[in-house]
Design a protein around this motif. Structure first.
Motif: not given
Ligand code: FES
Ligand code: FES
Lengths: 773, 194
Positions: B96, B139-143, B145-146
């Motif tokens: 990811x 990363x801004x956490x998006x990837x 969390x995914x």
């Protein structure tokens, strides 16, 4: 989601998403970051820092520390060369006068910010070094503190540097010393006539806080000064060559004697270009005769490194009823901290260049205060400027009853329009980005209904960054199994190894994993500028492409030998060499490589980039916020970042840049800010200086618009800086749409929002307003 | 200077004996004495999660644990996560692109392992809440969390999580992860909402 301009190319590797080459090392804990270095006989270093923001150093007594068990060396400014020259240290992204850079490393006579180093000690254990540091007695005579930039500009303000004279727009020097290092000016047209023409004129004031890059890995350095005078430094830096150059100048030794080994970097965002600990570790090592390792605590990172510039900006825009901008005036004060060098120039240029404005004047000031000396922070200077301009634009759209995206589209710069300093833009994709926003489902989705005290609003804002070039060197060597070593001087901050390897794989007809990217040290590869300013994939990527062309030319000669043909008769494509006239005679690149020894020995290919055209990247963000009208708390409920990326080499990496930049911008907008009290930082930790957490953010959608750049391979543009430019204004605009109230001071903390909503009668007190809830 | 202490512990399944000063943190001993530099120092005062390790199966910030507290206990660090090949979380992080600089990655992986041990099928909100003690600046956490949600799904499909019993205990608050938990966590133990 991708919007691709058809440019007739199909790529085999470019645009795919291979697993990055350093990935396994980084998920298993094997990757070697700067603080992971361990050398035989290594000592630990500790810096002694000033508790005062402004004070004369009366004396430093190291005797008690000297006697502490385990202590091997102590240094003060007396151990550093005194640099009274006017020479300037170019950092590759920003510059600093050498005499000031020297004082950032170690104060001499006087301290000008809290956290400035005054001495350092090396000992056999970290505990001993810390204990000994506390035994160093420094006597200070406190001086009046200048904390605020506007106050610092006052003619009666205490002088921080007695020898600082304002450089005026014409390049002259002021007659009296002051705290204003520089006044810059950009003008076009007739300002008064422009405003007279306008149907709507809006003027507002904006204030932004000092913020930190907030990289998770603190600064570190390990140095070994050998008996023969050679110096080796292991460090987490954005640019090994820049670090070497700074060390050479600060320590006054030839660059050729210094080897800087760049370790993995735990985030930089512009903050890991300036050296801080490297020269100290070097001097301690020279004195002790042993290697010295040191790293900063988080509090040291906050007070002792270079944050992003706090600003005061007054922005006045005038537009016709049609939406056409006719005049703009900006007054921009950028706080540099203790030494000159705030990014006001980039702030001024990025503020207005996105739009066609026939008449404008920008006055920018670089001002010193008793705070940490700022450094680059991702698109340095631009987010603050965009906060002002993009917010006033939103108000103009509101007062004209016009859609804010339409207003921007009406005024957006395109190829041929001039930046504020006169140079025309080459190919840019601002219009395409705005159109993608206008047509995006997010922009057209209905907002959630108000729920209890919870009101929703949608904001948009735009911004750009230049897309730099500078210098990069890439070398390719070949292994008998047909794989290629890609040797680069560009340190990898976020996965650039993969993007660079993909370019080589694309060109040579290999798979990405058949190219081994190696980040080399300053003794091993040709000069390469810092990884910063969104230049690595663009400039170093171009160097990779050129190195491939060099390799193909050399390999063609060998292929001709193996095919028993004339080199001119040989062509290359898809990983194979073949004869023009008789395509049945062909040989793979791998086979040619496997036979190099038989055909004349190894080959080394090189690619050098020294100057490319600017490749500006424009972005625009859409954000939905929910504001709790009772508490002032703002939640980000939906976020979409749209950006022209030229060509996404590794889309996952590009999306990650957009998401990370957006998150930093959201933090800057809502949570982050140094809280000062008389020049002393009151919140130097991640509890009180709050970065966004996973709980504060939603998923961040991205749209990659691909308008090819004028220069470089595949039309690629640098992407890293731009995404931090729009978020602050986008969030502020969304809050205004949700609440009807405009907040023009950062951070837009719950308290500040609550007060703006009339939650209390008296205005926010300065020291409380910055705190986050 | 203080007298050194001998500590006997188990690290990544291997018995380990080390000597340390009573004031040294577990993080410092792991990194500087034992050469386990995969665990990172981001703040040194419990605010970033980069130093996260498992102590008897529970995620703790090792910068807030004294090394002497490791006596007789079991520690798992990032170096112990991969057994036969990469852990599904590690694989998902790679696929990811859930890391950029990688400084936060070891802490996230260890923390996320504890999450999946306790909640094999977390919701997005659960994952965000559990991982809120780990800061990532890139990363801004998006990837991230995914990747965590994807790893959970894959482990379910493989049946490689299957620690349902453990999960039930966690739901019941037995791990002390709830902030309102009556058993006050000892020094350095990560308080994570369940
Ligand atoms: S190092 Fe940040 S929590 Fe331990
Ligand atoms: S990847 Fe850099 S801090 Fe998370």
């Amino acid at each position: 989601m991708k919007v691709t301009e058809k440019n007739g190319h199909e790529y085999r590797v470019i645009g795919t998403r291979p697993i990055r080459h350093d990935g396994v090392d980084k998920v298993t804990g094997r990757a070697q970051f700067g603080a992971d270095v361990r050398l035989p006989g290594m000592l630990y270093g500790q810096v002694v820092r000033s508790p005062y923001p402004h004070a004369r150093i009366k004396s430093i007594d190291t005797r008690r520390a000297q006697e502490h068990p385990g202590v091997r060396a102590i240094i003060t400014a007396a151990d550093m060369p005194a640099l009274d020259t006017d020479a300037v240290a170019e950092l590759g992204e920003g510059a600093i006068e050498l005499k000031y850079a020297s004082q950032l490393i170690m104060a001499r006579d006087k301290v000008v910010y809290q956290g400035q180093p005054v001495a350092a000690v090396a000992a056999t254990t970290r505990q001993a070094a810390r204990d000994a540091a506390r035994l160093i007695e420094v006597e200070y005579e406190p001086l009046p503190v200048v904390e605020d930039a506007l106050a610092a500009m006052d003619p009666g303000a205490p002088l921080i540097h007695a020898d600082l004279y304002t450089v005026t727009p014409g390049g002259g020097k002021a007659e009296q010393p002051s705290n204003v290092a520089k006044h810059i000016q950009y003008e076009r047209g007739d300002l008064e006539a422009g405003f007279a023409e306008a149907d709507v004129v809006i003027e507002r004031e904006f204030r932004t806080a000092m913020v930190h890059q907030g990289y998770i890995e603190p600064q570190n350095a390990t140095a070994s000064w050998e008996a023969d005078g050679r110096l080796t430094v292991w460090t987490s830096t954005q640019g090994a060559f820049s670090a070497r150059e700074q060390l050479a100048q600060l320590l006054q030794i030839p660059a050729g004697r210094i080897r800087v080994i760049p370790m993995e970097v735990g985030g930089g965002f512009g903050g890991k270009i300036q050296v801080y600990l490297e020269p100290i570790a070097a001097l301690l090592s020279r004195k002790a005769g042993r290697p010295v390792k040191m790293w900063m605590s988080r509090a040291e990172v906050f007070t002792g490194t270079g944050p992003g510039s706090p600003t005061y900006i007054r922005c006045k825009l005038g537009a016709k009823r049609s939406g056409a901008l006719v005049a703009a005036q900006l007054y921009m004060v950028y706080d540099a901290g203790a030494f000159p060098g705030a990014p006001v120039g980039a702030g001024a240029v990025t503020a207005l260049s996105p739009y066609r404005v026939p008449n404008f004047r920008i006055d920018g000031y670089d001002v010193v205060t008793n705070k940490p000396r700022v450094q680059s922070y991702r698109a340095p200077g631009a987010p603050q400027a965009a906060f002002a301009v993009e917010t006033v634009l939103d108000e103009i759209a509101e007062s004209l009853g016009m859609d804010p995206v339409e207003l921007r589209l009406k005024n957006a710069s395109a190829e041929g329009d001039r930046l504020v300093y006169g140079t025309p833009f080459n190919r840019i994709g601002f219009r395409e980005v705005l159109e993608a926003v206008r047509d995006h489902p997010h922009y057209n989705a209905p907002l959630p209904e108000r729920r209890g005290p919870y009101a929703f609003g949608r904001g948009v804002a735009a911004g750009f960054w230049f897309g730099g070039s500078l210098t990069s060197t890439v070398q390719l060597t070949f292994n008998p199994d047909g794989t290629v070593n890609l040797i680069t001087g560009s340190v990898d901050l976020s996965g650039s190894r993969a993007s660079l390897a993909m370019i080589v794989a694309e060109e040579l007809g290999l798979e990405p994993h058949e190219v081994k990217p190696i980040v080399a040290d300053t003794d091993t590869v040709g000069y390469t500028d810092v990884t910063g300013g969104s230049r690595t994939t663009y400039a170093t990527g171009t160097a990779c492409w050129r190195a491939c062309q060099d390799a193909i030319a050399q390999l063609k000669v060998r292929a001709a030998q193996l095919l028993e043909a004339d080199p001119d008769a040989v062509t290359f494509g898809g990983g194979e060499f073949w004869l023009w006239e008789e395509p049945q005679y062909r040989i793979s690149l791998k086979e040619v490589v496997a036979n190099l020894q038989k055909t004349g020995g190894p080959i080394v290919a090189k690619g050098i980039v020294n100057k490319l055209k600017m490749a500006p990247a424009f972005g625009a963000h859409i954000v939905d916020v929910g504001v709790d009208l009772e508490t002032g708390k703002v939640d980000i409920v939906r976020y979409t970042a749209v950006q022209d990326v030229g060509k996404a080499i590794h889309p996952t990496a590009v999306e990650g840049q957009l998401q990370g930049g957006a998150a930093q911008g959201i933090g800057w907008a809502l949570f982050e800010g140094y809280v000062f009290d008389g020049g002393v930082m009151r919140n130097p930790n991640f509890l009180d200086y709050r970065l966004p957490t996973a709980l504060d953010l939603p998923m961040i959608d991205t749209v990659l618009v691909e308008v090819p750049a004028s220069d470089g391979p595949y039309g690629v543009r640098g992407v890293g800086e731009t995404p931090i430019v729009p978020p602050i204004a986008a969030v502020a605009n969304a809050i205004a749409r949700a609440t009807g109230v405009r907040i023009r001071e950062l951070p837009m903390s719950p308290e500040r929002v609550w007060r703006a909503l009339g939650g209390a009668d008296q205005p926010a007190s300065d020291d409380q307003a910055g705190e986050t809830g | 200077m203080s007298t050194k202490v001998i500590v006997e512990t188990t690290i990544n399944g291997v018995p380990e004996t080390f000597v340390c000063e009573p004031r040294q943190t577990l993080l410092e001993v792991l990194r500087e004495e034992l050469g386990l530099t995969g665990t990172k120092e981001g703040c040194g005062n419990g605010n970033c999660g980069a130093c996260c390790v498992l102590l008897d199966g529970r995620p703790v910030n090792s910068c807030l644990v004294l090394a002497v507290e490791a006596q007789g206990r079991e520690i798992v660090t990032i170096e112990g996560l991969a057994a036969d090949g990469l852990h599904p979380l590690q694989q998902a992080f790679l696929e990811h692109g859930a890391l950029q600089c990688g400084a936060c990655t070891p802490g996230f992986l260890v923390s996320a392992k504890a999450l999946l041990d306790a909640h094999p099928r977390p919701t997005e909100q659960q994952a965000r809440r559990w991982l809120a003690g780990n800061l990532c600046r890139c990363t801004g956490y998006d990837k991230i969390i995914r990747a965590v949600l994807d790893a959970a799904e894959r482990m379910q499909a493989d049946g490689s999580a299957g620690e349902a019993a453990l999960a039930d205990k966690a739901e019941a608050g037995a791990t002390g992860n709830a902030p309102q938990s009556s058993s006050r966590p000892t020094a350095g133990e990560e308080v994570r909402p369940a």
